[in-house]
Scaffold this motif. Structure first.
Motif, mmCIF file in Angstrom:
data_model
loop_
_atom_site.group_PDB
_atom_site.id
_atom_site.type_symbol
_atom_site.label_atom_id
_atom_site.label_comp_id
_atom_site.label_asym_id
_atom_site.label_seq_id
_atom_site.Cartn_x
_atom_site.Cartn_y
_atom_site.Cartn_z
ATOM 1 N N ARG A 142 13.236 -4.800 44.737
ATOM 2 C CA ARG A 142 14.433 -3.961 44.780
ATOM 3 C C ARG A 142 15.563 -4.577 43.946
ATOM 4 O O ARG A 142 16.326 -3.854 43.317
ATOM 5 C CB ARG A 142 14.878 -3.707 46.215
ATOM 6 N N VAL A 143 15.664 -5.897 43.915
ATOM 7 C CA VAL A 143 16.684 -6.557 43.093
ATOM 8 C C VAL A 143 16.328 -6.388 41.618
ATOM 9 O O VAL A 143 17.207 -6.102 40.793
ATOM 10 C CB VAL A 143 16.802 -8.050 43.466
ATOM 11 N N ALA A 144 15.047 -6.537 41.280
ATOM 12 C CA ALA A 144 14.608 -6.365 39.888
ATOM 13 C C ALA A 144 14.890 -4.936 39.409
ATOM 14 O O ALA A 144 15.371 -4.730 38.284
ATOM 15 C CB ALA A 144 13.125 -6.694 39.754
ATOM 16 N N VAL A 145 14.618 -3.947 40.260
ATOM 17 C CA VAL A 145 14.881 -2.549 39.897
ATOM 18 C C VAL A 145 16.389 -2.330 39.719
ATOM 19 O O VAL A 145 16.824 -1.667 38.775
ATOM 20 C CB VAL A 145 14.296 -1.579 40.957
ATOM 21 N N GLY A 146 17.193 -2.914 40.597
ATOM 22 C CA GLY A 146 18.651 -2.793 40.480
ATOM 23 C C GLY A 146 19.169 -3.383 39.179
ATOM 24 O O GLY A 146 20.014 -2.789 38.506
ATOM 25 N N ILE A 147 18.659 -4.537 38.793
ATOM 26 C CA ILE A 147 19.065 -5.170 37.531
ATOM 27 C C ILE A 147 18.633 -4.305 36.354
ATOM 28 O O ILE A 147 19.399 -4.092 35.409
ATOM 29 C CB ILE A 147 18.500 -6.593 37.432
ATOM 30 N N LEU A 148 17.416 -3.781 36.396
ATOM 31 C CA LEU A 148 16.907 -2.931 35.316
ATOM 32 C C LEU A 148 17.756 -1.665 35.174
ATOM 33 O O LEU A 148 18.125 -1.279 34.065
ATOM 34 C CB LEU A 148 15.442 -2.574 35.571
ATOM 35 N N VAL A 149 18.086 -1.035 36.296
ATOM 36 C CA VAL A 149 18.935 0.167 36.254
ATOM 37 C C VAL A 149 20.303 -0.189 35.688
ATOM 38 O O VAL A 149 20.851 0.540 34.855
ATOM 39 C CB VAL A 149 19.046 0.809 37.662
ATOM 40 N N GLY A 150 20.858 -1.314 36.083
ATOM 41 C CA GLY A 150 22.153 -1.755 35.555
ATOM 42 C C GLY A 150 22.106 -1.961 34.051
ATOM 43 O O GLY A 150 23.019 -1.553 33.325
#
Length: 185
Positions: A142-150
């Motif tokens: 979930r943190v990796a997805v958040g960084i990617l979306v950012g």
């Protein structure tokens, strides 16, 4: 030769309806006899996953004893920052692998946080040493997805600003190149 010696407590069973707890301890006893011994073993797997989702940061391996007598393995794990500063070094751990068995072992660091680490492990047995090093990303999905979306939103914003600036520049150039209509008197 191997044997186990057990000792346990005995409780008087005269009472009914009572839960009885028994305590048992055991001790493994090793013995050597005369005869041919063959020491042989192999590492079946030595794994450090490159992306680990949650602490602890860990490495696993499996050692097979192909001989007819036991042998000891010594294992150690060192965790460094991406730049090489040692953050954790496990104590050397010794495990016994019995004949005809496969022993799975794990070393871990419980206090690792989200980050990128260099993990090095060493397994030694029967005068053989196997070393493995890997770069490990410790981050929940979930943190990796958040960084990617950012990052995607940031890139889209930059592209939007560049396109807008280009359109403004074109509009400014086209307004300067247009000649005002001539007026006849």
């Amino acid at each position: 030769q191997y044997a186990v010696i057990f000792a346990e407590t005995v409780v008087d069973d005269n009472e009914t309806g009572v839960i009885i707890a028994k305590k048992r301890v055991g001790m493994l006893v090793y013995g050597s006899t005369e005869g041919d011994t063959r020491e042989d073993g192999a590492i079946l797997s030595h794994t450090i996953r490159s992306w680990q989702y949650d602490p602890p940061l860990s490495s696993q391996w499996r050692v097979e004893n192909r001989g007819n007598t036991d042998f000891a393995t010594t294992t150690q794990m060192t965790v460094s920052s991406f730049w090489g500063k040692v953050l954790y070094e496990s104590p050397k751990t010794e495990n016994t692998v019995f004949p005809g068995t496969v022993r799975a072992m794990t070393l871990s660091w419980d206090e690792a946080g989200i980050g990128v680490y260099r993990v090095a492990t060493t397994v030694t047995f029967l005068d053989k040493t196997d070393q493995k090093e890997a770069i490990v990303l410790l981050m929940p999905p979930r943190v990796a997805v958040g960084i990617l979306v950012g990052i995607l939103v940031l890139c889209a914003g930059i592209i939007f600003l560049l396109v807008r600036k280009q359109r403004t520049k074109k509009a400014h150039i086209s307004s300067q190149t247009q000649q005002p209509p001539k007026v006849d008197e």
